[in-house]
Design an enzyme around this catalytic site. Structure first.
Site, PDB file in Angstrom:
ATOM      1  N   GLY A  44      33.553  46.290  33.606  1.00 43.30           N
ATOM      2  CA  GLY A  44      34.976  45.996  33.578  1.00 43.30           C
ATOM      3  C   GLY A  44      35.259  44.771  34.420  1.00 43.30           C
ATOM      4  O   GLY A  44      34.469  44.422  35.315  1.00 43.30           O
ATOM      5  N   GLN A  49      40.266  38.616  39.277  1.00 42.98           N
ATOM      6  CA  GLN A  49      38.934  38.456  39.879  1.00 42.98           C
ATOM      7  C   GLN A  49      38.362  37.061  39.633  1.00 42.98           C
ATOM      8  O   GLN A  49      37.428  36.657  40.316  1.00 42.98           O
ATOM      9  CB  GLN A  49      37.961  39.514  39.325  1.00 42.98           C
ATOM     10  CG  GLN A  49      38.278  40.913  39.820  1.00 42.98           C
ATOM     11  CD  GLN A  49      37.277  41.925  39.305  1.00 42.98           C
ATOM     12  OE1 GLN A  49      37.393  42.416  38.198  1.00 42.98           O
ATOM     13  NE2 GLN A  49      36.270  42.224  40.114  1.00 42.98           N
ATOM     14  N   CYS A  93      32.192  47.193  42.552  1.00 45.62           N
ATOM     15  CA  CYS A  93      33.145  46.173  42.114  1.00 45.62           C
ATOM     16  C   CYS A  93      32.460  44.807  42.157  1.00 45.62           C
ATOM     17  O   CYS A  93      31.766  44.499  43.134  1.00 45.62           O
ATOM     18  CB  CYS A  93      34.351  46.180  43.050  1.00 45.62           C
ATOM     19  SG  CYS A  93      35.587  44.951  42.625  1.00 45.62           S
ATOM     20  N   LEU A  94      32.663  44.020  41.123  1.00 44.04           N
ATOM     21  CA  LEU A  94      32.069  42.672  41.094  1.00 44.04           C
ATOM     22  C   LEU A  94      32.568  41.826  42.264  1.00 44.04           C
ATOM     23  O   LEU A  94      31.889  40.891  42.687  1.00 44.04           O
ATOM     24  CB  LEU A  94      32.405  41.973  39.770  1.00 44.04           C
ATOM     25  CG  LEU A  94      31.916  42.673  38.490  1.00 44.04           C
ATOM     26  CD1 LEU A  94      32.445  41.959  37.257  1.00 44.04           C
ATOM     27  CD2 LEU A  94      30.400  42.746  38.454  1.00 44.04           C
ATOM     28  N   HIS A 135      40.485  51.439  38.025  1.00 45.87           N
ATOM     29  CA  HIS A 135      39.952  50.448  38.968  1.00 45.87           C
ATOM     30  C   HIS A 135      40.453  49.049  38.598  1.00 45.87           C
ATOM     31  O   HIS A 135      40.889  48.283  39.475  1.00 45.87           O
ATOM     32  CB  HIS A 135      38.414  50.520  38.914  1.00 45.87           C
ATOM     33  CG  HIS A 135      37.692  49.494  39.725  1.00 45.87           C
ATOM     34  ND1 HIS A 135      36.925  49.813  40.826  1.00 45.87           N
ATOM     35  CD2 HIS A 135      37.611  48.142  39.596  1.00 45.87           C
ATOM     36  CE1 HIS A 135      36.414  48.695  41.338  1.00 45.87           C
ATOM     37  NE2 HIS A 135      36.809  47.669  40.606  1.00 45.87           N
ATOM     38  N   GLU A 136      40.405  48.709  37.285  1.00 47.00           N
ATOM     39  CA  GLU A 136      40.831  47.367  36.855  1.00 47.00           C
ATOM     40  C   GLU A 136      42.331  47.174  37.036  1.00 47.00           C
ATOM     41  O   GLU A 136      42.780  46.099  37.448  1.00 47.00           O
ATOM     42  CB  GLU A 136      40.445  47.111  35.396  1.00 47.00           C
ATOM     43  CG  GLU A 136      38.963  47.129  35.095  1.00 47.00           C
ATOM     44  CD  GLU A 136      38.117  46.341  36.064  1.00 47.00           C
ATOM     45  OE1 GLU A 136      38.611  45.383  36.685  1.00 47.00           O
ATOM     46  OE2 GLU A 136      36.949  46.709  36.232  1.00 47.00           O
ATOM     47  N   HIS A 139      43.241  46.116  40.391  1.00 46.79           N
ATOM     48  CA  HIS A 139      43.073  44.679  40.658  1.00 46.79           C
ATOM     49  C   HIS A 139      44.356  43.912  40.328  1.00 46.79           C
ATOM     50  O   HIS A 139      44.703  42.949  41.015  1.00 46.79           O
ATOM     51  CB  HIS A 139      41.928  44.098  39.821  1.00 46.79           C
ATOM     52  CG  HIS A 139      40.560  44.326  40.391  1.00 46.79           C
ATOM     53  ND1 HIS A 139      40.167  43.831  41.606  1.00 46.79           N
ATOM     54  CD2 HIS A 139      39.483  44.979  39.891  1.00 46.79           C
ATOM     55  CE1 HIS A 139      38.891  44.170  41.835  1.00 46.79           C
ATOM     56  NE2 HIS A 139      38.462  44.876  40.805  1.00 46.79           N
TER      57      HIS A 139
HETATM   58 NI    NI Z   1      36.539  45.624  40.710  1.00 46.97          NI
END
Ligand code: NI
Length: 168
Positions: A44, A49, A93-94, A135-136, A139
């Protein structure tokens, strides 16, 4: 595209709704998806991000065996309409490459969003997919999983090797 990482202050910014469903948006979505797929374990990604503060997320957990899912989801201006059940599980998380954490999330959600063409859609998401969508959407509101830990002392874990766990 380059992924912003914690503690970059821009990750706390609240993203704005998408107003124009044009070719520019679709090109951006394609680039965002490439960025997600180029990241080890990426399931995701959210536009902020990569420094674009618009309410756009992509989730695709179909690479994870045995998780029920809706396949590739492009969610623009997403809204969660209903929540059911709660569960705690590990998240990556990225934008937080060195850690994972235990986070409590709803187990089932209904989410409404537009696709890249501006058509409204509704999805029922369960388990891991529901977690990734929540989660997304966090963000988009300037929140990281780090903000949802009950305790950094007991719920935060250093990654041993990047890519051995799904990230979103
Ligand atoms: Ni994330």
């Amino acid at each position: 595209m380059k992924i912003l990482t914690y503690p970059d202050e821009r990750l706390k910014q609240v993203s704005q709704p998408v107003a124009q469903f044009d070719e520019r948006l679709r090109t951006f979505v394609a680039r965002l998806e490439e960025t997600m797929r180029a990241s080890p374990g990426g399931v995701g990604i959210a536009a902020p991000q990569v420094g674009c503060f618009q309410r756009i997320v992509i989730v695709d957990v179909s690479s994870r065996p045995k998780s029920a899912n809706n396949g590739r989801l492009v969610l623009i201006n997403p809204e969660i309409l209903s929540w059911e059940g709660m569960a705690t599980s590990r998240e990556g998380c990225l934008s937080v490459p060195d850690y994972t954490g235990n986070v409590m999330r709803a187990e089932r959600i209904t989410v409404q969003a537009c696709d890249e063409l501006g058509s409204p859609r509704e999805f029922l998401c369960n388990g891991f997919e529901a977690r990734a969508v929540q989660h997304e959407i966090d963000h988009l509101d300037g929140l990281l999983f780090l903000d949802r830990l009950v305790s950094r002392r007991t719920d935060l874990f250093r990654r041993k090797r990047y890519g051995n766990r799904k990230s979103a």
